[in-house]
Design a protein around this motif. Structure first.
Motif, short mmCIF file in Angstrom:
data_model
loop_
_atom_site.label_atom_id
_atom_site.label_comp_id
_atom_site.label_asym_id
_atom_site.label_seq_id
_atom_site.Cartn_x
_atom_site.Cartn_y
_atom_site.Cartn_z
N GLU A 29 -6.56 1.95 -1.10
CA GLU A 29 -5.34 0.90 -1.04
C GLU A 29 -5.83 -0.26 -0.10
OE1 GLU A 29 -3.40 2.13 -3.74
OE2 GLU A 29 -1.67 1.69 -2.42
N GLN A 68 -8.16 -2.60 -1.92
CA GLN A 68 -7.43 -3.67 -2.62
C GLN A 68 -6.92 -4.64 -1.73
OE1 GLN A 68 -4.81 -1.74 -5.54
NE2 GLN A 68 -6.05 -0.08 -5.45
N ALA A 122 0.96 -1.13 0.02
CA ALA A 122 0.03 -0.14 0.08
C ALA A 122 1.04 1.19 -0.02
CB ALA A 122 -1.06 -0.04 1.13
N LEU A 169 -7.39 -8.65 -2.79
CA LEU A 169 -6.31 -9.29 -3.25
C LEU A 169 -5.76 -10.43 -1.93
CD1 LEU A 169 -4.11 -6.61 -5.08
CD2 LEU A 169 -5.44 -8.73 -5.91
#
Ligand SMILES: Nc1ncnc2c1ncn2[C@@H]1O[C@H](COP(=O)(O)OP(=O)(O)OP(=O)(O)O)[C@@H](O)[C@H]1O
Ligand SMILES: [Mg+2]
Lengths: 433, 270
Positions: free
Chosen positions: B152, B155, B87, B159
């Motif tokens: 961030e 994500q 990040a 992920l």
């Protein structure tokens, strides 16, 4: 009859020489210098062998149109081809044009439309000399040749106050092998009318197509235009788009350029009435050895006019692109807002993009800007995507597709988006493999 | 619970011809939360970038391995596939590329099932109170500083990496967003065994994200390691004890990696 011509091996250049113009603003790319060029002015006369007035007149059509075309053919015969000595042709490949190899050929357009409202679409049969308008007063050989070959003019008239619900699509085939053809489209949008026009250029062999599109936007009318150039790889196209915008009227014109060997579009946007607006966008993407050539002219004639231009290009392999643009703000055009942005991504070392913005301002009360850039894919953007687990080439494809998305989103005809996205993706798969 | 381990041994790295990291040793295992604090310009972002493979940095020595595999030999995307996530302190704007396209491409490249990506994204957005309307915007374009940090975090949630490096994930976040993001990350340490290397200037991140270890990075090396108490201590003592004098810090702050300007996310009260 044989007319003396210069020795073809002589006085011919690749159009990329002579970059030493001191007025050129610095741009962020390495500059390519072509071979030195002889300093004499190149004069290329028009060969009459294939392009005789008779040969041109023999193309079919109503007599008034044959007369008009013959008139143009005569002017063609006594004019000379443009040369890269002229600013507006600099960097072009016009000197490679070999008319001797080509034969005048009749080409017809295909028109598709849905609900027309009360708009009319006329072809040669439904037109007369007056409806098509006079030949222009001045022109170079290619202007006259266009008029001489334009056997199937398409004329769209939108009456005052009429909104045409569905887009009108005009398709042109590129010129076949050994052919020279023309495509002519005239759009006249009456006061307070609204219409969207799509022109598609597709197919073609190694001939040349000479398209010309003229759009007259009446007071407070709203016109959207998209010109999609999807020609086959060997084809040439040298054309013009002329936009004349009256008071309080708006034109939004988008160009997409993906195909062809050498394709050139000159766009003139004339803001003639107070409060007129012209939004011009383009997305072009070269690969192989092709060259995509764009010239723009934002001409602010009247007060309180606005123009926004955003042209974005990518060049890969050994392809080349040229963007040159001029904003002119006339003495009367107080309160003008004019913006011009050209950005190019260079995807390979051998690719080449030229970008030359220019301003010509004749009064103080204006708000103008221009920006231009040529560079590789942004390293930071690529790293950001890679850091999420996206392989380098996929990241680059996403970035280039995203780069064009800003333009494609602004096209006034949304239905076209999918096919243009597909054209971008298929190029991307080929060049970023 | 998974059992991954990121090992940094004697890592030396530089940028612009200047050695920044002069021998870093750190080990982060699944489920652990390591916090790095240190003065501006001490090399915290450099460390995060070198681990993820950002171009422009030169590795001068040492090693970074994930479960024994040589991370420094991998391309950045391979590092992500191996289980690393970064990040960024200043997330990059990527015009025209929507979040969903990026995450689908990331999943596809890792042979993960892309089906239901939008659903996954909105579940994650919900967990950190991130408005769905931001999600169709091109990546980071026109997002505020705090919105970028939430993006961030989102994500990271989608992920599900093994080890996440968070470079000032807290800077720019408002009080509520900070709590939500810190909770989300803390939950990941429990739900998926996420290992965390969090770079921060402020103890407040650690109210919800429970640190196991706190390290002080100064003058290119880890000067001291301790428990959560160390973060509290630094808040009162500053970094003077680590041989960083005030003028040098002020100078370094002016050259932070965002360019010539000072850190736009800096706490005005700090
Ligand atoms: N491209 C570069 N060229 C030269 N020096 C650089 C470059 N990038 C970073 N630096 C320098 O490297 C040093 C470490 O920077 P880094 O960004 O890692 O610091 P940091 O600890 O993350 O600071 P902050 O707390 O302000 O985020 C700084 O002195 C910075 O100015
Ligand atoms: Mg930093």
């Amino acid at each position: 009859m044989a007319v003396p011509r210069p020795d073809p091996a002589n006085g011919r250049d690749r159009g990329s020489a002579d970059l030493g113009d001191a007025r050129r603003p610095p741009i962020g790319c390495e500059q390519h210098r072509g071979p030195d060029r002889p300093s004499f002015r190149e004069v290329r006369e028009v060969p009459l062998s294939a392009f005789s007035v008779d040969a041109i007149a023999r193309l079919a059509g109503p007599q008034w149109l044959v007369d008009r075309r013959s008139d143009a053919a005569e002017r063609f015969a006594s004019s000379s081809l443009p040369s890269t000595e002229e600013d507006v042709w600099r960097y072009s490949r016009i000197s490679e044009l070999d008319l001797d190899r080509l034969a005048p050929t009749a080409a017809t357009a295909t028109v598709e439309h849905g609900d027309l409202g009360r708009a009319t679409i006329r072809r040669a049969d439904g037109l007369d000399a007056e409806a098509l308008g006079e030949l222009p007063e001045v022109g170079d050989a290619l202007v006259w040749l266009h008029h001489a070959l334009a056997v199937d003019p398409v004329v769209v008239d939108v009456p005052v106050g009429v909104t045409v619900p569905d887009p009108i699509v005009v398709r042109h085939q590129g010129a076949g092998a050994g052919q020279a053809t023309a495509a002519r489209l005239l759009v006249r949008a009456g006061a307070d009318s609204e219409v969207r026009i799509v022109e598609v250029f597709e197919g073609g062999g190694d001939g040349i197509l000479l398209p010309a599109t003229e759009i007259t936007v009446g007071p407070a009318a709203r016109v959207g235009y998209v010109g999609a150039q999807l020609l086959d790889p060997a084809s040439w196209s040298v054309g013009t788009l002329e936009l004349s915008v009256a008071e309080q009227a708006t034109v939004t014109a988008g160009l997409a350029g993906f195909g062809g060997d050498y394709t050139r579009t000159r766009t003139d946007c004339r803001l003639l009435g107070r409060g007129a607006t012209g939004d011009l966008v383009a997305a072009y993407f070269g690969d192989g050895d092709q060259m995509l050539d764009y010239r723009t002219f934002q001409d602010h004639v009247a007060p309180d006019t606005t123009s926004n231009l955003l042209f974005k290009g990518a060049v890969s392999d050994r392809s080349r692109s040229v963007y040159t643009g001029l904003i002119r703000v006339g003495k009367e055009a107080r309160g003008t807002n004019a913006f011009q942005t050209n950005r190019n991504i260079k995807l390979s070392d051998d690719a080449w993009a030229e970008s030359i913005p220019n301003l010509m301002i004749e009064n103080n009360d204006v708000h103008c800007s221009h920006a231009s850039a040529v560079g590789p894919i942004d390293e930071e953007q690529r790293f950001y995507l890679e850091s999420r687990g996206i392989p380098t080439v996929v990241a680059e494809r996403l970035i280039v597709a995203g780069f064009f998305a800003e333009v494609l989103e602004q096209l006034p005809v949304a239905d076209l988006r999918a096919s243009l996205d597909a054209a971008v993706s298929s190029k991307l798969r080929a060049v970023l493999a | 619970m998974p059992d991954h381990v990121l090992e940094i041994r004697g890592l030396r790295a530089g940028v612009g011809g200047k050695e920044i990291l002069k021998g870093i040793d750190l080990t982060v295992a699944s489920g652990e939360v390591h916090v790095i604090m240190g003065p501006n310009g001490s090399g915290k972002s450099t460390l995060s970038h070198v681990i993820m493979g950002r171009p422009g940095y030169e590795v001068l020595g040492g090693s970074v391995t994930l479960d024994g595999a040589d991370v420094l030999a991998m391309a950045p995307y391979e590092r992500a596939h191996a289980g690393l996530f970064l990040a960024m302190q200043y997330p990059t704007e990527v015009p025209g590329v929507p979040l969903v396209d990026m995450l689908e491409a990331a999943f596809a490249a890792a042979d993960r099932d892309v089906a239901g990506m939008r659903e996954r994204i909105s579940v994650e957005a919900g967990r950190i109170g991130f408005d769905d309307r931001f999600l169709s915007r091109p990546l980071n374009v026109d997002l505020s500083g705090g919105e970028k940090k939430r993006n961030e975090t989102l994500q990271l949630g989608v992920l599900q990496p093994a080890i996440a490096i968070l470079d000032e994930i807290d800077s720019g976040l408002d009080v509520d967003a900070l709590r939500a993001c810190a909770r989300r990350i803390e939950a990941a340490t429990e739900e998926t065994g996420l290992g965390v290397l969090a770079i921060t200037h402020y103890n407040r991140l650690l109210h919800e994200l429970r640190a196991d270890h706190v390290h002080v990075l100064a003058r290119g090396a880890i000067q001291r390691s301790g428990g959560p108490d160390l973060a509290l201590e630094l808040e009162t003592t500053g970094y003077a004890a680590f041989g960083v004098d005030e003028p040098a810090r002020a100078d370094a702050a002016g050259r932070a990696d965002g360019g010539p300007l000072a850190d736009p996310f800096a706490d005005p009260l700090a």
